[in-house]
Design an enzyme around this catalytic site. Structure first.
Site: not given
Ligand SMILES: Cc1ncc(C[n+]2csc(CCOP(=O)(O)OP(=O)(O)O)c2C)c(N)n1
Ligand SMILES: Cc1ncc(C[n+]2csc(CCOP(=O)(O)OP(=O)(O)O)c2C)c(N)n1
Ligand SMILES: [Mg+2]
Ligand SMILES: [Mg+2]
Lengths: 333, 332, 333, 332
Positions: C61, C130
Site C-alpha cells: 500500500e 476491515h
Molecule cells: C495490508 C493489507 N492489504 C491487503 C489486504 C487484502 N488481502 C487480504 S488477503 C490478501 C492476499 C494475501 O496473499 P498472501 O499473503 O499470499 O496470503 P494468502 O491469501 O495467499 O494465504 C489480500 C490482498 C489486507 N488484508 N491487508
C-alpha cells in the site's frame, strides 16, 4: 523535594524510575542510545541500563511500533520514541490496526501495555514534514489512550502513569516544551502515580471566560490570560492533559460559570480536538449557560511552512488568543 | 523435543488427525456458509494442511506462533479446540475472542498462538517483538511467523526480516507460498520471483521446500527451529503449496485455470500424499487411516453441534471492552 | 437519460468516462484487474483499457499511494484503490506527508492530481480491521480534499470531479452502498462535472429539526426522518458530500430555521466529523437560534466487532437516530 | 550524451566547479548559521560531493532526480541556481519554494529535480511513480532516486525496489552510503551489511562503488543509466562515501571517532582526489584548479549577497496556498 528541571529531564527521570523498578520496561527508537535521541530526552540512559534495554533501532518506524506491540502482548512494557511525531505515519498499522484493537479483538486475551512517545509541533523551523500536531487522529481511535502534558511535572507523572497502564498510550510531547523548566518532584516508584489522575485541571481561575488547551497551548493560553487580566478580564485556563479519554467535566463546570468558551491548540482546526471540546460542551448542560458562541483559535489550515514569519503565522500566538478573547467578551454582554 | 514426530507411528497418526481436522473444519465452514449460518467472509486453507501441521508439530511447549487471515490451520495445528474456533466463527461467547474477532482474528494465547491477523504482513512485526520479548525474559521459546507469498511485498516484511537479522531474534519466518496473493501470481507481484532468496538480503539463509510433503515440512521446520533456538538468529522457509478454494467468498477464480487447480488436487494433495507415505513406510495401516478420518469427522460434527449452542454475546459485553484498564467511558 | 444503476456501477462508469477521454488517467490497486477489485468496482475495465492503464499492484500500500504521487507530479492522473480503507494505514506517509504537502511545500511548483478511493465502513461482518470509517483523519489534514458520496449519481459525479481536480482527493466509499441503486446520468466528459458543486445539499426538507450526515449515514438519516414524519416531526436531512472543504452554509441556514441539530455518522464520536459540524454551527450565527443542545449519534466508541449483534450495536441504526431526535424534540420546546 | 563528461578537460572543469560549488555552499550555510542568520536545521553533504556530481553529470536533459534531506549537492549538481537555493534556506520569496520548504524540501522541477524530502525513504516510492509516468508518456527519461544507507531499512525501500522490479521501471536507485544513518552505523542497522547485495532480492544486480572517486562514480552511473534507458529495468548502485560534519546541528559525534573523520578527510577527500587525478591525467592544470576554486567562491559570495536581499514572504502568501485548485477557505 521538588527540583527545577526541564521537561526533557523530567521525562528522562521518569524513564529512569520505571526502568530501575520494573525489568519489563525497555526503550527503543532511532538514535536513542549514544546519541541520546534527537532531542536529548534519553540522554544517559544507555550508560545506565545498557544496550539491551535502551535499544537503538534501524530507521524502520513500522517495526519499531509493531515490535513494541509484540513485546507488550508477551509480557514486556516497551516505551517507544518516534524521533519526530510526523514519522508515525509509517507506523499507523501497528498503532491503529494492532495496538488499539488487539485487546478488544482478541476478546480480552491479550493486553498491550506500551507507550509511544511522539515529539511534535512547530516553532523550530523544521517545516512541513517535521512539525505536525497529529493528536486528533489518535484521539479518534478507540483502544488508544492519548495524553498531552504541558508541565514538566505532568510530563514526568503522565509517562509513569502511561507505563503503568495496561493499554497502549500515546504521549504527545511538544518539542518546544522540552527546554521549558518547572518544579518536578521525581517519583520514587511507578505506583506513586495513579493513571486515574490524568483529568482536566485548572492552571488559573477567573470568572469571565474559560480557556481550554493542552500541551504547549497551555503556555499560550496562560500568557493570554495574563494579558487579559491587565484589561480586567479574568480567565480560567483549563489543561486537558488527557485527550482520550477526554475529561470534560471541569470544562462544563467552568463554562457553566463563565458562559464563555475559547479552545486553543496548534493543530489545524477542522476536525481537531478543539471541535470535540466545543461539541462536548455545547452538548452538555453548559449549553444553557453559554452567553456567546464558543470560539476556537487553532493552527492555520495549511502545512507548517519554513520561513519564520510564515511559521509564526501558522501557529496560534498569544495575541491571537487575546484578540479572540476580547471579541468574545465584547459580544452579547 | 517436538510435539509431534511424524516419523513415529504415534506422531504420524497425530499429524494425520490434525490434517483431517483442518480439512473437515474448513469444509464445515463451507457448509455453514452455504446454509446461511455464517456471516462475514473467510479464507480457507484446504490444500495447505501440511504446512501448518508440519511446522507446528516441530515446535515445543512454550513456542509461539503468529498467524494470518488464512489461519484456521495454524490455529488447529498449534492446539486450539475446534469447538471454540467454530464458536468464534459463529460469533458466540465461547469463541476464542468472545465473538468479537471472527475468522481473521482468532487468538489462542494460552496455547501460544498470538493471533491471526486481518492485515497482510501485520503480524510480522509483532512476531519480531514477541521474539525479542522471549529473549529479554530469558525464555528459550522460538516464534514462528506464518505469512503468505503476497505478504512478502509489504514493507513490514522487510522491516521485520531486517530487525530480526540485526538483533539476531529467535524467529522462524515461514512463508506459506500458495502461489497467489488473492489474484496475483507470485511471478507478477514478486520481483526476483522467490521469497526464500530474499533471505540473503538480510544475511538469512532462506530455503524453499515442498509444502505439500508433510515429512519434508516437518524435517525442515525442525532443523530451522533448532538452529533458531540454538541462538543462530532468524530463519526463513518458503513452503510451496496451493489453495484449492477461491481466495475468499468473492473469488470467481478468473486468474487461474481449472486444470491448474485440478492437477494440484489430484496429484499433489498433502493429505493423500501423507496417507500414502505413512502407509507405505508402515507407520500407519489402512485401518488407522480410516479411523483417523472418522475421528476427525466426529470431532468436527461434535464441535459444530456444541458451538451452535453457545450463546450470542450481548451488548453489555462491549462496555469497557476496548480497554484493559480504565476505559474512555469511565471518564468522559 | 438517467438509468438505474448501483453505486459500484456508477463509479465504474465514471472511471470509464475519464479513461476514455484523458490518456493521463490510469487505475492502480490490488486485484483491480482480472479480479475486478474486491468489490467488483473495476470490473471490465482491464478488458477495455488494458494492463498498462488498469494496473494490478503487489500488496504494497505504501508504494501504491507513493507511486501515484510520483506519477501525479509528473503529469499523470492516477486513480488508486485501497482494497479496504483500513489498509491506508500503510500509506499514510505518501498520503499525508507527501500528497497533501508537496504543492504547498514546493512553493506551488508541483500539483498532485490524484484520487484515492477508500472503500470503508462496517456492516459486512468483516470485523475490526476491515470495517473502519477513517475519514475524520483526512478531513483534519490541510492539503487533502475529502468527498463522501451517498448516492450513485454523486459517486459518479464526485469521482469525475475528483479526477478533474488538481489536488489530491480522498473518495470515501461505503461498502454497503456499492449495491445500493439509484438513477444515474452518466456524464459525457470530465468537464461536465464542476468540482465546485460538491457542497452540502438537502435530501429532504422539514422545519422541525436538521439532521446532518454523509455517505451511508444519509440513508440512515432519511429512514429516521420518515419514521419521525409518521409522528408529525418533519426533519431536514442534509448531505455534506464534501468533508474537506466542509460546506457548513446550508447547515447553518437550516439550523437557524429549525433550532435543532442532530449529526450522525458511523465513525466513533470523539474528534469525528460530527464534532466539527457541531462546533462549526455553534460557532456561527446559528448559535442564537439553537433551541436545544446539538446532538451526535455516532458509532459506538469501540473497534468494529465481528458478531452480528455486536456489529449492529456499534453502527448507528435508524432507531438510534429516531430516539435521539425524539429526545431533541421533547427538550425545551 | 551525458551532460558532463569528466574524462574531457571541459567536463573535468565543469565537474570540479560543481563539487566546489557544493562545498562552498555548505560552508556558507555553516557560516550563516553560526552568525544566527539561518534557522531550523540542515544536513550538510561536505565530503559526499563526488556522488551527486558524478551521478547527475551522467544524466541527460529531461532525466529526473528525487532527493533527500541531505540534498543540497543533488540539487546543485542537477542544475539549480545557488542564489535561489540560498534564498530558500533563508526563507525568502526568491527561494525555490518561496520560502515555504527550506533546506529539506527544495524542489527544482524545471531542471528535473522533483524535490528533496524530509522523510527518510519518502521519495523512493515517488521516484518509482515518476518512472512509471515517464514510461506511460513514452518519454525516454530515467529517474535517479538518491537515498541513504539508513533509508534502506525502511519498508518504502522494499516496496519501491519490488515494484520497480516487477514493472521494469526506468529508475536508478542510488544509495549514498555515508556509513551512518544519523548515529547508527550501517553494520548495526543493516542485516546482511550491504545495500547493493539487497538488489538480488528483487532481481536487480546491485553494485557497490567508491563514492569518493568522481571518475568511478560517473562511469558506473553512466553505465547503469544507459542500461536503464535501454529498457533493462531498474538498477541499484551503492556509493560508499563519508560525511565529515555531524548529522545535523544537534550532533555531538559520540558514535564515531575523530580519527575516523580525519582519516576520511585527509586521505579520501573526493575533491582532493579528483583535483589530483585530473591534474595527473592532464585534464586540468594547477592553474585551472585555482581558477575553479576562485570561481566557486565568487559564485557563492554573490549568491549569498543576492539571496539576503530577497524579501521575506508575507502572510498573504499562505492564502489558498495549500491547494492548486479551489481551497478549503473558498468554501468553508
Ligand atoms: C495490508 C493489507 N492489504 C491487503 C489486504 C487484502 N488481502 C487480504 S488477503 C490478501 C492476499 C494475501 O496473499 P498472501 O499473503 O499470499 O496470503 P494468502 O491469501 O495467499 O494465504 C489480500 C490482498 C489486507 N488484508 N491487508
Ligand atoms: C521516516 C523518517 N524517519 C526518521 C527520520 C529522521 N532522520 C532524518 S535523517 C536520518 C538519518 C538518515 O540516514 P541515511 O538514510 O543514511 O541518510 P544520511 O543522513 O546519512 O544522509 C534520520 C533518522 C526521518 N526524517 N524520516
Ligand atoms: Mg498466497
Ligand atoms: Mg547515511
Amino acid at each position: 523535594m521538588a527540583e527545577v528541571m526541564s521537561t526533557s529531564r523530567a521525562i528522562n527521570a521518569a524513564m529512569r524510575v520505571a526502568m530501575a523498578e520494573d525489568p519489563r520496561v525497555f526503550l527503543a527508537g532511532e538514535d536513542i542510545g549514544v546519541y541520546g535521541g534527537a532531542f536529548g530526552v534519553t540522554d544517559g540512559l544507555l550508560g545506565e541500563f545498557g544496550a539491551e534495554r535502551v535499544r537503538d533501532t534501524p530507521i524502520s518506524e513500522d517495526i519499531i511500533v509493531g515490535m513494541a506491540v509484540g513485546a507488550a502482548i508477551t509480557g514486556m512494557r516497551p516505551v517507544i520514541e518516534m524521533q519526530f511525531s510526523d514519522f508515525v505515519v509509517n507506523a499507523m498499522d501497528p498503532l491503529v490496526n494492532q495496538a488499539a484493537k488487539l485487546h478488544f479483538m482478541y476478546g480480552g486475551n491479550v493486553t498491550v501495555p506500551m507507550v509511544l512517545r511522539l515529539p511534535g509541533g512547530g516553532g523550530t523551523g523544521a517545516a512541513e514534514q517535521h512539525s505536525q500536531s497529529l493528536e486528533a487522529w489518535f484521539a479518534h481511535v478507540p483502544g488508544l489512550k492519548v495524553v498531552a502534558p504541558s508541565t514538566p511535572q505532568d510530563a514526568h507523572d503522565l509517562l509513569l502513569a502511561s507505563i503503568n497502564d495496561p493499554d497502549p498510550v500515546v504521549l504527545v510531547e511538544h518539542k518546544l516544551l522540552y527546554k521549558a523548566e518547572g518544579p518536578v518532584e521525581v517519583r520514587g516508584s511507578l505506583a506513586e502515580v495513579d493513571a486515574a489522575f490524568a483529568g482536566t485541571v485548572p492552571r488559573r481561575t477567573g470568572g469571565d471566560l474559560t480557556i481550554v488547551s493542552y500541551s504547549r497551548g497551555c503556555a499560550v493560553a496562560l500568557d493570554a490570560a495574563e494579558a487579559l487580566a491587565a484589561d480586567g478580564v479574568e480567565a480560567t485556563v483549563l489543561d486537558l492533559r488527557s485527550l482520550r479519554p477526554l475529561d470534560l467535566g471541569p470544562v462544563i463546570a467552568s463554562v457553566t460559570a463563565t458562559g464563555r468558551l475559547l479552545v486553543t491548540h496548534e493543530a489545524p482546526g477542522p476536525v481537531g480536538v478543539g471541535a470535540e471540546v466545543v461539541a462536548g460542551v455545547v452538548g452538555s448542560e453548559a449549553f444553557d449557560h453559554l452567553l456567546v458562541p464558543p470560539v476556537r483559535v487553532t493552527g492555520r489550515d495549511n502545512p507548517m511552512p519554513y520561513a519564520p514569519g510564515l511559521e509564526r503565522a501558522t501557529i496560534p500566538q498569544v495575541e491571537d488568543v487575546v484578540a479572540a478573547a476580547r471579541r468574545l467578551m465584547a459580544e452579547d454582554d | 523435543m517436538p510435539r509431534v514426530d511424524p516419523s513415529t507411528p504415534e506422531g504420524a497418526r497425530a499429524a494425520l488427525t490434525t490434517m483431517w481436522t483442518i480439512r473437515r473444519f474448513e469444509e464445515a465452514l463451507e457448509d455453514l456458509y452455504s446454509r446461511g449460518l455464517l456471516h462475514g467472509t473467510n479464507h480457507l486453507s484446504i490444500g495447505q494442511e501440511a504446512v501448518a501441521v508440519g511446522v507446528c508439530g516441530a515446535l515445543e511447549e512454550g513456542d509461539l506462533i503468529t498467524s494470518t487471515h488464512r489461519g484456521h490451520g495454524h490455529c488447529l495445528a498449534h492446539g486450539a479446540d475446534p469447538m471454540r474456533m467454530m464458536a468464534e466463527l459463529l460469533g458466540r461467547v465461547d469463541g476464542y475472542c468472545r465473538g468479537r474477532g471472527g475468522s481473521m482474528h482468532i487468538a489462542d494465547v494460552d496455547a501460544g498462538n498470538l493471533g491471526a491477523n486481518g492485515i497482510v504482513a501485520g503480524s510480522m512485526t509483532i512476531a519480531a517483538g514477541a521474539a525479542l520479548s522471549m529473549r529479554m525474559q530469558g525464555r528459550d521459546a522460538v516464534v514462528v511467523c506464518f505469512f503468505g507469498d503476497g505478504a512478502a511485498n509489504e514493507g513490514s516484511f522487510h522491516e521485520a526480516l531486517n530487525l530480526a537479522g540485526v538483533w539476531g531474534l529467535p524467529v522462524l519466518f515461514l512463508c506459506e507460498n500458495n502461489q497467489y496473493g488473492m489474484s496475483m501470481s507470485q511471478d507478477s507481484s514478486t520481483a526476483g520471483g522467490s521469497v526464500a532468496a530474499r533471505g540473503a538480503a538480510y544475511g538469512i539463509e532462506g530455503r524453499r521446500i515442498d509444502g505439500n510433503d508433510l515429512d519434508a515440512v516437518h524435517a525442515a521446520a525442525a532443523e530451522a527451529v533448532a538452529g533458531v533456538r540454538a541462538g543462530g538468529g532468524p530463519a526463513l522457509l518458503e513452503a510451496v503449496t496451493y489453495r484449492y478454494r477461491g481466495h475468499s467468498k468473492s473469488d470467481r477464480n478468473l486468474y487461474r485455470t481449472l486444470d491448474e487447480i485440478e492437477s494440484w488436487r489430484n496429484e499433489r494433495d498433502p493429505v493423500d500424499r501423507f496417507e500414502a507415505a505413512a502407509v507405505a513406510s508402515g507407520r500407519l495401516t489402512a485401518e488407522d487411516v480410516d479411523a483417523v478420518r472418522a475421528e476427525a469427522r466426529d470431532l468436527l460434527r461434535d464441535a459444530v453441534q456444541r458451538a451452535v449452542r453457545s450463546p450470542e454475546p450481548t451488548v453489555d459485553d462491549l462496555d469497557g471492552a476496548a480497554y484493559a484498564g480504565r476505559s474512555t467511558a469511565a471518564v468522559a
